[in-house]
Design an enzyme around this catalytic site. Structure first.
Site, short mmCIF file in Angstrom:
data_model
loop_
_atom_site.label_atom_id
_atom_site.label_comp_id
_atom_site.label_asym_id
_atom_site.label_seq_id
_atom_site.Cartn_x
_atom_site.Cartn_y
_atom_site.Cartn_z
N GLY A 20 91.41 102.38 -93.75
CA GLY A 20 91.49 101.81 -95.09
C GLY A 20 90.30 100.94 -95.42
O GLY A 20 89.20 101.12 -94.88
N TYR A 21 90.52 99.98 -96.32
CA TYR A 21 89.47 99.07 -96.78
C TYR A 21 88.92 98.23 -95.63
O TYR A 21 87.79 97.80 -95.66
CB TYR A 21 90.01 98.14 -97.86
CG TYR A 21 90.18 98.82 -99.19
CD1 TYR A 21 89.18 98.78 -100.14
CD2 TYR A 21 91.35 99.52 -99.50
CE1 TYR A 21 89.32 99.41 -101.36
CE2 TYR A 21 91.51 100.15 -100.72
CZ TYR A 21 90.49 100.09 -101.64
OH TYR A 21 90.64 100.72 -102.85
N VAL A 22 89.78 97.98 -94.62
CA VAL A 22 89.34 97.17 -93.48
C VAL A 22 88.81 98.06 -92.35
O VAL A 22 87.69 97.88 -91.87
CB VAL A 22 90.51 96.28 -92.98
CG1 VAL A 22 90.16 95.63 -91.65
CG2 VAL A 22 90.82 95.22 -94.02
N LEU A 227 96.19 83.43 -91.84
CA LEU A 227 97.11 83.18 -92.97
C LEU A 227 96.67 81.94 -93.74
O LEU A 227 96.64 81.94 -94.98
CB LEU A 227 98.53 82.93 -92.45
CG LEU A 227 99.40 84.11 -92.06
CD1 LEU A 227 100.83 83.63 -91.83
CD2 LEU A 227 99.39 85.18 -93.13
N PHE A 271 84.46 79.55 -104.98
CA PHE A 271 85.88 79.75 -105.26
C PHE A 271 86.42 78.76 -106.30
O PHE A 271 87.55 78.29 -106.20
CB PHE A 271 86.71 79.69 -103.97
CG PHE A 271 87.17 81.06 -103.56
CD1 PHE A 271 86.28 81.96 -103.00
CD2 PHE A 271 88.48 81.46 -103.77
CE1 PHE A 271 86.68 83.25 -102.65
CE2 PHE A 271 88.89 82.74 -103.43
CZ PHE A 271 87.99 83.63 -102.87
N CYS A 282 95.74 90.80 -100.18
CA CYS A 282 96.02 89.80 -99.15
C CYS A 282 96.66 88.50 -99.63
O CYS A 282 97.61 88.02 -99.00
CB CYS A 282 94.72 89.46 -98.42
SG CYS A 282 94.14 90.85 -97.45
N LYS A 285 100.52 88.40 -100.38
CA LYS A 285 101.27 88.76 -99.18
C LYS A 285 101.19 87.65 -98.13
O LYS A 285 102.21 87.30 -97.52
CB LYS A 285 100.66 90.06 -98.62
CG LYS A 285 101.24 90.54 -97.33
CD LYS A 285 100.68 91.89 -96.99
CE LYS A 285 99.22 91.88 -96.65
NZ LYS A 285 98.88 91.52 -95.27
C1 UDX Z 1 94.57 95.46 -95.60
C2 UDX Z 1 94.30 94.41 -94.57
O1 UDX Z 1 93.38 94.86 -93.66
C3 UDX Z 1 95.39 94.10 -93.77
O2 UDX Z 1 95.05 92.95 -93.07
C4 UDX Z 1 96.58 93.90 -94.57
O3 UDX Z 1 97.62 93.66 -93.70
C5 UDX Z 1 96.87 95.09 -95.44
O4 UDX Z 1 95.80 95.38 -96.24
P1 UDX Z 1 93.61 97.78 -95.76
O5 UDX Z 1 92.63 98.41 -94.84
O6 UDX Z 1 93.10 97.19 -97.02
O7 UDX Z 1 94.39 96.66 -94.98
O8 UDX Z 1 94.84 98.72 -96.03
P2 UDX Z 1 94.79 100.21 -96.54
O9 UDX Z 1 93.55 100.47 -97.31
O10 UDX Z 1 96.12 100.45 -97.16
O11 UDX Z 1 94.63 101.03 -95.19
C6 UDX Z 1 95.62 101.19 -94.25
C7 UDX Z 1 95.52 102.61 -93.69
O12 UDX Z 1 96.42 102.72 -92.61
C8 UDX Z 1 95.88 103.70 -94.70
O13 UDX Z 1 94.83 104.62 -94.78
C9 UDX Z 1 97.14 104.34 -94.11
O14 UDX Z 1 97.22 105.73 -94.34
C10 UDX Z 1 96.97 104.03 -92.64
N1 UDX Z 1 98.23 104.03 -91.89
C11 UDX Z 1 99.25 103.27 -92.31
C12 UDX Z 1 98.32 104.81 -90.75
O15 UDX Z 1 97.39 105.50 -90.38
N2 UDX Z 1 99.49 104.78 -90.04
C13 UDX Z 1 100.55 104.04 -90.42
O16 UDX Z 1 101.58 104.05 -89.75
C14 UDX Z 1 100.43 103.25 -91.60
C1 UDX Z 2 90.30 87.86 -99.63
C2 UDX Z 2 89.59 86.86 -98.70
O1 UDX Z 2 88.50 86.26 -99.42
C3 UDX Z 2 89.09 87.56 -97.45
O2 UDX Z 2 88.52 86.61 -96.57
C4 UDX Z 2 90.27 88.25 -96.79
O3 UDX Z 2 89.84 88.95 -95.65
C5 UDX Z 2 90.95 89.20 -97.74
O4 UDX Z 2 91.36 88.49 -98.92
P1 UDX Z 2 89.55 89.72 -101.36
O5 UDX Z 2 90.99 89.77 -101.71
O6 UDX Z 2 88.82 90.98 -101.10
O7 UDX Z 2 89.33 88.80 -100.06
O8 UDX Z 2 88.76 88.99 -102.55
P2 UDX Z 2 88.38 87.50 -102.95
O9 UDX Z 2 86.95 87.47 -103.30
O10 UDX Z 2 88.86 86.51 -101.97
O11 UDX Z 2 89.19 87.31 -104.31
C6 UDX Z 2 90.60 87.33 -104.33
C7 UDX Z 2 91.06 87.12 -105.76
O12 UDX Z 2 90.77 85.79 -106.20
C8 UDX Z 2 90.42 88.05 -106.77
O13 UDX Z 2 91.41 88.47 -107.69
C9 UDX Z 2 89.38 87.19 -107.45
O14 UDX Z 2 89.08 87.61 -108.76
C10 UDX Z 2 90.08 85.84 -107.44
N1 UDX Z 2 89.14 84.72 -107.50
C11 UDX Z 2 88.27 84.50 -106.47
C12 UDX Z 2 89.15 83.86 -108.58
O15 UDX Z 2 89.95 84.04 -109.51
N2 UDX Z 2 88.29 82.81 -108.61
C13 UDX Z 2 87.40 82.57 -107.61
O16 UDX Z 2 86.64 81.58 -107.70
C14 UDX Z 2 87.39 83.44 -106.50
#
Ligand code: UDX
Ligand code: UDX
Length: 477
Positions: A20-22, A227, A271, A282, A285
């Protein structure tokens, strides 16, 4: 402690479950920085894996395309063969998603325990498949205590004689800057109680991260630090947004207030951007998880404190929509937004990404639809079908999806509209030719800037009625 006999050699093979995104960007960077390590990213979703193997990656991040395309031909593989990848790896990242559990009807809890079923499923699978010792690393954001749960599952389900060490190594990347964040992290946390395993993972990061930035600690500290970091960042957004409401009432300008506060080095400028509130996968949650943890530890005051951060976030959307209704229904005596066309600029939860998880834009759009508006939506990165699907999912709460059209550029969205609302802070909205935009709109023309990105003085000069979060209302009528 579950560690029996972790491998003693250097890490040369990694498997990451969750593309995924991570998982995807993290592994691409490790592959680029550690040429001697073979990395296989696996996922249960074959379409996701095909996309990672194609020219059109499933995740948009600046710099990611080039990185993935280069490493795919060398030490980075994307595959659906999860068992094989586990079998061949010395170290396994778990990077699957952990959504909040649906709220149980009748529960008095303000929080939500994250759903660990995907993480548990990974742990059982690793236990079943592994024939050699493994280091298992929780990359996903998990509730405190999850690593202990994973360790228990590995112990209970593992093959005889196979040892597992479980580490917490939460990822702090932000979407839109993932590659930069991964290449230059402020810190890397490695939580655990097995020093050998911690050092092995540390050695991977030391290929590019300065040693003082790699912090080893116990598992609970690492899980809680993740967290707490997200909760504190979200709290900062709610703090500045609470002040934005005061600014509107008294005639202060939130940009000036933010500069005034942020110039104090102890506070800092980052921020402090006022907005429609935080979205993304994130913050909601993790705060819900922190609230749940506090409640379960018998700390209701702590739970209530963090609950207010979420409440303020919802308040920001509520009052933005109320403002649109109050200002525009003065004209023509129409109730609600019946018959009015609203151009919505932006739909992603933040600029620089195509992600729509928990996007405030969807909440605003649904409220506008419920009030009878017709919407023309444009976002530079979110595909049309994602916007439609997201709003259709909200159709249960009476969103009329037939009143939505998705446009391929800002001018098409603006043409024929009465009202423009800015829902994501894309900088390209500043470059719009607003003189031309005014001519395309019905008069009087309104702009509601929910992300404080536009040049409001210039818009007012041109003759727009402008409202911006955090600024006293100015009208040209
Ligand atoms: C993020 C953050 O990394 C994580 O910390 C948070 O808990 C959830 O969101 P992200 O990578 O953004 O994770 O999630 P996502 O893009 O939804 O990717 C997760 C992937 O895991 C998906 O591609 C999904 O298909 C896969 N998956 C999920 C598996 O391969 N097996 C499973 O059992 C469940
Ligand atoms: C966040 C954390 O920053 C990152 O460290 C963690 O791993 C995942 O969650 P992300 O959700 O990708 O990252 O984006 P972030 O830039 O933190 O923004 C989160 C939300 O806050 C967005 O909706 C953004 O628009 C909003 N935001 C951020 C504001 O409204 N004002 C700000 O000054 C900064």
């Amino acid at each position: 402690m579950v560690h029996i006999s972790a491998p003693t050699d250097r890490i040369t093979s990694i498997c990451c479950i969750g593309a995924g995104y991570v998982g995807g960007p993290t592994c691409a960077v490790i592959a680029a920085k550690c040429p001697e390590i073979r990395i296989t990213v696996v996922d249960r979703d074959p379409d996701r894996i095909s996309a990672w193997n194609s020219d059109s990656l499933p995740v948009y991040e600046p710099g990611l395309d080039a990185l993935v395309k280069r490493q795919r031909n060398t030490n980075l593989t994307f595959s659906t063969d999860i068992d094989r990848a586990i079998d061949q790896a010395q170290l396994i990242f778990i990077a699957v998603n952990t959504p909040p559990m649906p709220h149980t009807h009748g529960s008095s809890s303000m929080g939500a325990k994250p759903d660990l079923s995907a993480v548990s499923e990974c742990a059982r699978r690793i236990a079943r498949v592994s024939l050699t010792d493994k280091i298992v690393v929780a990359k996903s954001t998990v509730p405190c205590g999850a690593c202990a749960t994973i360790a228990g599952m590995l112990r209970d389900n593992g093959q005889k004689g196979v040892g597992f060490s479980v580490l917490s190594n939460p990822e702090f990347l932000s979407e839109g800057t993932a590659v930069r964040d991964l290449l230059h992290p402020d810190r890397v946390l490695i939580g655990g109680d097995d020093r050998v395993a911690q050092d092995k993972l540390k050695a991977v990061y030391m290929h590019w991260v300065p040693e003082p930035r790699i912090l080893t600690m116990n598992t609970w500290s690492s899980e809680l630090a993740k967290l707490a970091s997200n909760a504190m960042l979200a709290q900062r957004v709610s703090s500045i947004n609470s002040i934005s409401a005061v600014c509107e009432a008294v005639g202060a300008d939130i940009a000036e207030v933010a500069r005034g506060c942020g110039s104090d080095e102890r506070i800092g400028q980052k921020f402090l951007r006022p907005s429609l509130g935080f979205g993304g996968s994130c913050f909601h949650k993790d705060i819900a998880s922190l609230i749940w943890l506090s409640e379960s530890l018998g700390l209701p005051e702590v739970a209530e404190y963090w609950h207010q951060v979420l409440a303020l976030n919802r308040f920001q959307i509520k009052r933005f929509v109320a403002r649109i209704l109050a200002d525009t229904s003065r004209e023509g005596g129409l109730s609600g937004l019946g018959g009015r066309r609203v151009a919505c600029l932006g739909f992603a939860f933040k600029e620089g990404t195509g992600d729509t998880r928990n996007t405030p834009a969807a909440d605003v759009c649904c409220e506008l639809l419920r009030n009878g508006a017709k919407l023309s939506i444009y976002d530079p990165r979110v595909p049309r079908h994602h916007i439609v699907d997201k709003l259709a999912m909200s159709a249960a709460s009476n969103c009329d999806i037939d009143s939505v059209s998705v446009c391929s550029d800002a001018y098409s969205a603006i043409a024929g509209s009465d009202i423009v609302v800015v829902l994501t802070a894309w900088s390209e909205f500043r470059q719009i030719d607003w003189e031309q935009a005014l001519k395309l709109m019905s008069q009087p023309a309104y702009v509601f800037d929910g992300q404080v990105v536009l040049d409001h003085g210039r818009l007012e000069q041109l003759g727009f009625n402008v409202f911006s979060i955090g600024r006293a209302h100015v009208t040209t009528q």
